[in-house]
Write a protein that holds these residues in place. Structure first.
Motif, PDB file in Angstrom:
ATOM      1  N   CYS A 137      47.240  47.765  38.592  1.00  0.00           N
ATOM      2  CA  CYS A 137      47.472  47.629  40.047  1.00  0.00           C
ATOM      3  C   CYS A 137      47.305  46.168  40.462  1.00  0.00           C
ATOM      4  CB  CYS A 137      46.511  48.520  40.828  1.00  0.00           C
ATOM      5  SG  CYS A 137      46.762  50.282  40.526  1.00  0.00           S
ATOM      6  N   GLN A 138      46.326  45.481  39.841  1.00  0.00           N
ATOM      7  CA  GLN A 138      46.150  44.048  40.126  1.00  0.00           C
ATOM      8  C   GLN A 138      47.374  43.263  39.673  1.00  0.00           C
ATOM      9  OE1 GLN A 138      42.939  43.141  41.516  1.00  0.00           O
ATOM     10  NE2 GLN A 138      44.130  41.378  42.167  1.00  0.00           N
ATOM     11  N   GLU A 139      47.969  43.690  38.563  1.00  0.00           N
ATOM     12  CA  GLU A 139      49.181  43.010  38.076  1.00  0.00           C
ATOM     13  C   GLU A 139      50.285  43.050  39.117  1.00  0.00           C
ATOM     14  OE1 GLU A 139      50.549  44.067  34.070  1.00  0.00           O
ATOM     15  OE2 GLU A 139      48.565  44.909  33.716  1.00  0.00           O
TER      16      GLU A 139
ATOM     17  N   HIS B  97      43.009  34.450  42.177  1.00  0.00           N
ATOM     18  CA  HIS B  97      41.996  35.157  41.388  1.00  0.00           C
ATOM     19  C   HIS B  97      41.986  36.592  41.906  1.00  0.00           C
ATOM     20  CE1 HIS B  97      37.986  36.458  40.105  1.00  0.00           C
ATOM     21  NE2 HIS B  97      38.048  35.506  39.193  1.00  0.00           N
ATOM     22  N   CYS B  98      41.638  37.537  41.035  1.00  0.00           N
ATOM     23  CA  CYS B  98      41.654  38.944  41.458  1.00  0.00           C
ATOM     24  C   CYS B  98      40.552  39.258  42.453  1.00  0.00           C
ATOM     25  CB  CYS B  98      41.538  39.844  40.233  1.00  0.00           C
ATOM     26  SG  CYS B  98      39.986  39.633  39.330  1.00  0.00           S
ATOM     27  N   LEU B  99      39.472  38.453  42.468  1.00  0.00           N
ATOM     28  CA  LEU B  99      38.265  38.701  43.272  1.00  0.00           C
ATOM     29  C   LEU B  99      37.574  39.980  42.771  1.00  0.00           C
ATOM     30  CD1 LEU B  99      39.580  37.820  46.849  1.00  0.00           C
ATOM     31  CD2 LEU B  99      38.543  36.280  45.160  1.00  0.00           C
ATOM     32  N   PRO B 100      36.258  40.052  42.781  1.00  0.00           N
ATOM     33  CA  PRO B 100      35.340  39.083  43.373  1.00  0.00           C
ATOM     34  C   PRO B 100      35.204  37.808  42.535  1.00  0.00           C
ATOM     35  CG  PRO B 100      34.099  40.793  42.240  1.00  0.00           C
ATOM     36  CD  PRO B 100      35.533  41.197  42.158  1.00  0.00           C
ATOM     37  N   LEU B 101      34.834  36.723  43.204  1.00  0.00           N
ATOM     38  CA  LEU B 101      34.712  35.427  42.538  1.00  0.00           C
ATOM     39  C   LEU B 101      33.437  34.739  43.010  1.00  0.00           C
ATOM     40  CD1 LEU B 101      37.453  32.721  42.129  1.00  0.00           C
ATOM     41  CD2 LEU B 101      35.250  32.127  43.072  1.00  0.00           C
TER      42      LEU B 101
ATOM     43  N   MET C 134      42.726  52.396  37.626  1.00  0.00           N
ATOM     44  CA  MET C 134      42.159  51.507  38.655  1.00  0.00           C
ATOM     45  C   MET C 134      41.313  50.397  38.016  1.00  0.00           C
ATOM     46  SD  MET C 134      41.083  53.910  41.885  1.00  0.00           S
ATOM     47  CE  MET C 134      39.729  54.776  41.072  1.00  0.00           C
ATOM     48  N   GLU C 135      41.479  50.167  36.745  1.00  0.00           N
ATOM     49  CA  GLU C 135      40.875  49.130  35.879  1.00  0.00           C
ATOM     50  C   GLU C 135      40.023  49.763  34.811  1.00  0.00           C
ATOM     51  OE1 GLU C 135      38.770  45.718  37.526  1.00  0.00           O
ATOM     52  OE2 GLU C 135      38.502  44.875  35.527  1.00  0.00           O
ATOM     53  N   THR C 136      40.540  49.565  33.589  1.00  0.00           N
ATOM     54  CA  THR C 136      39.784  49.965  32.398  1.00  0.00           C
ATOM     55  C   THR C 136      39.768  48.738  31.482  1.00  0.00           C
ATOM     56  OG1 THR C 136      41.766  50.901  31.321  1.00  0.00           O
ATOM     57  CG2 THR C 136      40.411  52.411  32.616  1.00  0.00           C
TER      58      THR C 136
ATOM     59  N   ASN D 229      32.475  52.577  37.958  1.00  0.00           N
ATOM     60  CA  ASN D 229      31.963  51.224  38.187  1.00  0.00           C
ATOM     61  C   ASN D 229      32.182  50.859  39.651  1.00  0.00           C
ATOM     62  OD1 ASN D 229      33.737  51.272  35.438  1.00  0.00           O
ATOM     63  ND2 ASN D 229      31.712  50.389  35.108  1.00  0.00           N
ATOM     64  N   PRO D 230      31.462  49.840  40.146  1.00  0.00           N
ATOM     65  CA  PRO D 230      31.586  49.478  41.565  1.00  0.00           C
ATOM     66  C   PRO D 230      32.940  48.870  41.919  1.00  0.00           C
ATOM     67  CG  PRO D 230      29.631  48.460  40.550  1.00  0.00           C
ATOM     68  CD  PRO D 230      30.457  49.031  39.451  1.00  0.00           C
ATOM     69  N   SER D 231      33.209  48.807  43.220  1.00  0.00           N
ATOM     70  CA  SER D 231      34.469  48.235  43.710  1.00  0.00           C
ATOM     71  C   SER D 231      34.345  47.918  45.191  1.00  0.00           C
ATOM     72  CB  SER D 231      35.600  49.245  43.505  1.00  0.00           C
ATOM     73  OG  SER D 231      36.712  48.919  44.302  1.00  0.00           O
ATOM     74  N   LEU D 232      35.051  46.899  45.632  1.00  0.00           N
ATOM     75  CA  LEU D 232      35.253  46.668  47.064  1.00  0.00           C
ATOM     76  C   LEU D 232      36.724  46.885  47.397  1.00  0.00           C
ATOM     77  CD1 LEU D 232      33.782  43.934  49.347  1.00  0.00           C
ATOM     78  CD2 LEU D 232      36.220  44.347  49.366  1.00  0.00           C
ATOM     79  N   ARG D 233      37.599  46.079  46.746  1.00  0.00           N
ATOM     80  CA  ARG D 233      39.030  46.107  47.055  1.00  0.00           C
ATOM     81  C   ARG D 233      39.695  47.423  46.629  1.00  0.00           C
ATOM     82  NH1 ARG D 233      37.194  41.273  46.955  1.00  0.00           N
ATOM     83  NH2 ARG D 233      35.967  42.143  45.278  1.00  0.00           N
ATOM     84  N   THR D 234      39.445  47.849  45.403  1.00  0.00           N
ATOM     85  CA  THR D 234      40.170  49.003  44.865  1.00  0.00           C
ATOM     86  C   THR D 234      39.874  50.265  45.666  1.00  0.00           C
ATOM     87  OG1 THR D 234      40.072  47.970  42.690  1.00  0.00           O
ATOM     88  CG2 THR D 234      40.595  50.316  42.759  1.00  0.00           C
TER      89      THR D 234
ATOM     90  N   ASN E 177      47.738  42.505  48.963  1.00  0.00           N
ATOM     91  CA  ASN E 177      48.844  43.183  48.276  1.00  0.00           C
ATOM     92  C   ASN E 177      48.408  44.446  47.542  1.00  0.00           C
ATOM     93  OD1 ASN E 177      50.530  41.203  49.174  1.00  0.00           O
ATOM     94  ND2 ASN E 177      50.664  40.124  47.206  1.00  0.00           N
ATOM     95  N   ARG E 178      47.117  44.511  47.184  1.00  0.00           N
ATOM     96  CA  ARG E 178      46.641  45.720  46.507  1.00  0.00           C
ATOM     97  C   ARG E 178      46.960  46.957  47.341  1.00  0.00           C
ATOM     98  NH1 ARG E 178      42.504  45.543  42.886  1.00  0.00           N
ATOM     99  NH2 ARG E 178      42.978  47.764  42.728  1.00  0.00           N
ATOM    100  N   LEU E 179      46.786  46.840  48.646  1.00  0.00           N
ATOM    101  CA  LEU E 179      47.081  47.958  49.545  1.00  0.00           C
ATOM    102  C   LEU E 179      48.561  48.337  49.455  1.00  0.00           C
ATOM    103  CD1 LEU E 179      46.271  49.845  51.929  1.00  0.00           C
ATOM    104  CD2 LEU E 179      46.789  47.942  53.464  1.00  0.00           C
TER     105      LEU E 179
ATOM    106  N   VAL F 127      41.380  56.504  38.112  1.00  0.00           N
ATOM    107  CA  VAL F 127      40.132  56.327  37.367  1.00  0.00           C
ATOM    108  C   VAL F 127      39.823  54.851  37.178  1.00  0.00           C
ATOM    109  CG1 VAL F 127      38.942  56.771  35.164  1.00  0.00           C
ATOM    110  CG2 VAL F 127      40.518  58.490  36.102  1.00  0.00           C
ATOM    111  N   ARG F 128      38.585  54.456  37.481  1.00  0.00           N
ATOM    112  CA  ARG F 128      38.066  53.128  37.083  1.00  0.00           C
ATOM    113  C   ARG F 128      36.958  53.356  36.070  1.00  0.00           C
ATOM    114  NH1 ARG F 128      36.334  47.767  40.423  1.00  0.00           N
ATOM    115  NH2 ARG F 128      38.571  47.510  40.198  1.00  0.00           N
ATOM    116  N   ALA F 129      37.140  52.840  34.865  1.00  0.00           N
ATOM    117  CA  ALA F 129      36.140  52.996  33.797  1.00  0.00           C
ATOM    118  C   ALA F 129      36.150  51.744  32.934  1.00  0.00           C
ATOM    119  CB  ALA F 129      36.452  54.229  32.953  1.00  0.00           C
TER     120      ALA F 129
HETATM  121  N1   CP Z   1      40.081  43.062  42.144  1.00  0.00           N
HETATM  122  C1   CP Z   1      39.396  44.225  42.199  1.00  0.00           C
HETATM  123  O1   CP Z   1      39.733  45.184  41.505  1.00  0.00           O
HETATM  124  O2   CP Z   1      38.393  44.240  43.097  1.00  0.00           O
HETATM  125  P1   CP Z   1      37.236  45.343  43.155  1.00  0.00           P
HETATM  126  O3   CP Z   1      36.480  45.262  41.842  1.00  0.00           O
HETATM  127  O4   CP Z   1      36.391  44.959  44.332  1.00  0.00           O
HETATM  128  O5   CP Z   1      37.861  46.683  43.325  1.00  0.00           O
END
Ligand code: CP
Length: 332
Positions: free
Chosen positions: A148-150, A289-293, A141-143, A45-50, A317-319, A109-111
């Motif tokens: 990591c956001q936590e 908020h975790c963003l994106p928003l 990385m988010e399922t 799935n897409p991502s900017l921050r992760t 902080n994600r970094l 993995v993000r799924a």
């Molecule tokens: N918060 C977060 O995971 O951002 P991305 O979806 O842009 O990676």
């Protein structure tokens, strides 16, 4: 070998140790424990921050990140066991996970869920398959959670509020034009309750309650850590006394795969947007908020541009937390 699939598998002390190391990174520490090592980042799935924070974090630690999008720039993958692979998938996760393990020292993995049947999606089969067949640690990385956001959220809470125990945390549902993943809502409940906060969950009605698995864990952690956990559908009561307001939108689980039926109920709750009037009901709360928003959909411009909005700090902080996590997993 240790995975980072959910914070439920890690103790509060272990998570605090990661956050403490993340604070060192935030304060300028520059160790290079990843020299000569690498991480495969698999994005379904897409991502900017992760993507940015993992790729940059690996480089800052002296390592290398390989970004792959299965089905786009990498072969589409099969996850069923014993199936005849005569569909679109060219490769089975059994081979993919083992091959990546020969090249890389970590796999992330993000799924997201497929949003067709929650009873299937709640099994989190993609990341669990990688964890089963990989020979190196696997990171979520988010399922159906976003661990990591936590960590980034809790680092932010501790920076701005100090010790989290007994502080008042509000997770509020907000309207969004699309039904979104429950992962960040599940995660916010897990981390706030695990760190002894008094947690209120605000959502329009019972249909928007997260999976019982996460409600149960939040209740258990509250009992263990001396916090309180409460579900409310009353906006005024929810904001009253809040010291940290966390917003997220998610689709109602009973309507998974039948979103046209959920739509009228979701449309009737646009007023859950976080605005200055609601924030004024709180105890001088911070907002994040975790963003994106989507501005003026989940929260107003005035809230996002206020001094009390700390969402950009959380994104930063994600970094730091992911550098702490990669350091820890590579050390074992
Ligand atoms: N918060 C977060 O995971 O951002 P991305 O979806 O842009 O990676």
């Amino acid at each position: 070998m240790r995975n980072f699939l959910t914070t439920a598998d890690w103790t509060r002390e272990e998570l605090q140790s990661l956050i403490d190391r993340a604070v060192e990174f935030k304060n300028g520490a520059q160790p290079r424990p990843m020299a000569g090592k690498s991480i495969a980042l698999l994005f379904f799935n897409p991502s900017l921050r992760t993507r940015t924070s993992f790729e940059l974090g690996a480089w800052q630690l002296g390592g290398k990140a390989i970004v792959l999008s299965p089905g786009k720039d990498a072969w589409p993958l099969e996850f069923e066991i014993g199936t005849v692979m005569d569909g679109t998938a060219e490769e089975h996760v059994k081979e993919a996970a083992k091959v990546l393990s020969r090249y890389c020292d970590l796999i992330a993995v993000r799924a997201f869920p497929e949003f067709r049947d929650w009873n299937v999606d709640r099994e989190d089969r993609v990341i669990k398959a990688f964890a089963r067949y990989a020979e190196v640690p696997v990171i979520n990385m988010e399922t159906i959670t976003h661990p990591c956001q936590e960590l980034a959220l809790m680092q932010n809470i501790q920076r701005h509020l100090g010790k989290p125990d007994g502080r008042n945390f509000l997770l509020t549902w907000t309207w969004h034009p699309k039904p979104l993943n429950t992962a960040v809502a599940n995660s916010a409940l897990l981390i706030a309750s695990k760190f002894g906060m008094n947690v209120k969950l605000l959502c329009p009605n019972e249909e928007y309650l997260p999976d019982e698995r996460y409600l149960g864990l939040a209740k258990r952690y509250a009992g263990e850590q001396g916090g309180q956990f409460e579900v409310t559908h009353d906006i005024q009561h929810a904001y009253s006394g809040a010291e940290f307001v966390y917003a997220k939108s998610w689709g109602a689980l009973p309507y998974f795969g039948r979103w046209e039926e959920e739509l009228p109920m979701r449309e009737a709750n646009r007023h859950f947007i976080v605005d200055e009037k609601k924030m004024a009901l709180s105890n001088n709360a911070l907002f994040s908020h975790c963003l994106p928003l989507r501005r003026n959909v989940k929260a107003t411009d005035a809230v996002l541009d206020a001094d009390y909005c700390v969402a950009i700090d959380e994104a930063e902080n994600r970094l730091h937390v992911q550098k702490a996590l990669m350091t820890e997993l590579l050390a074992h």
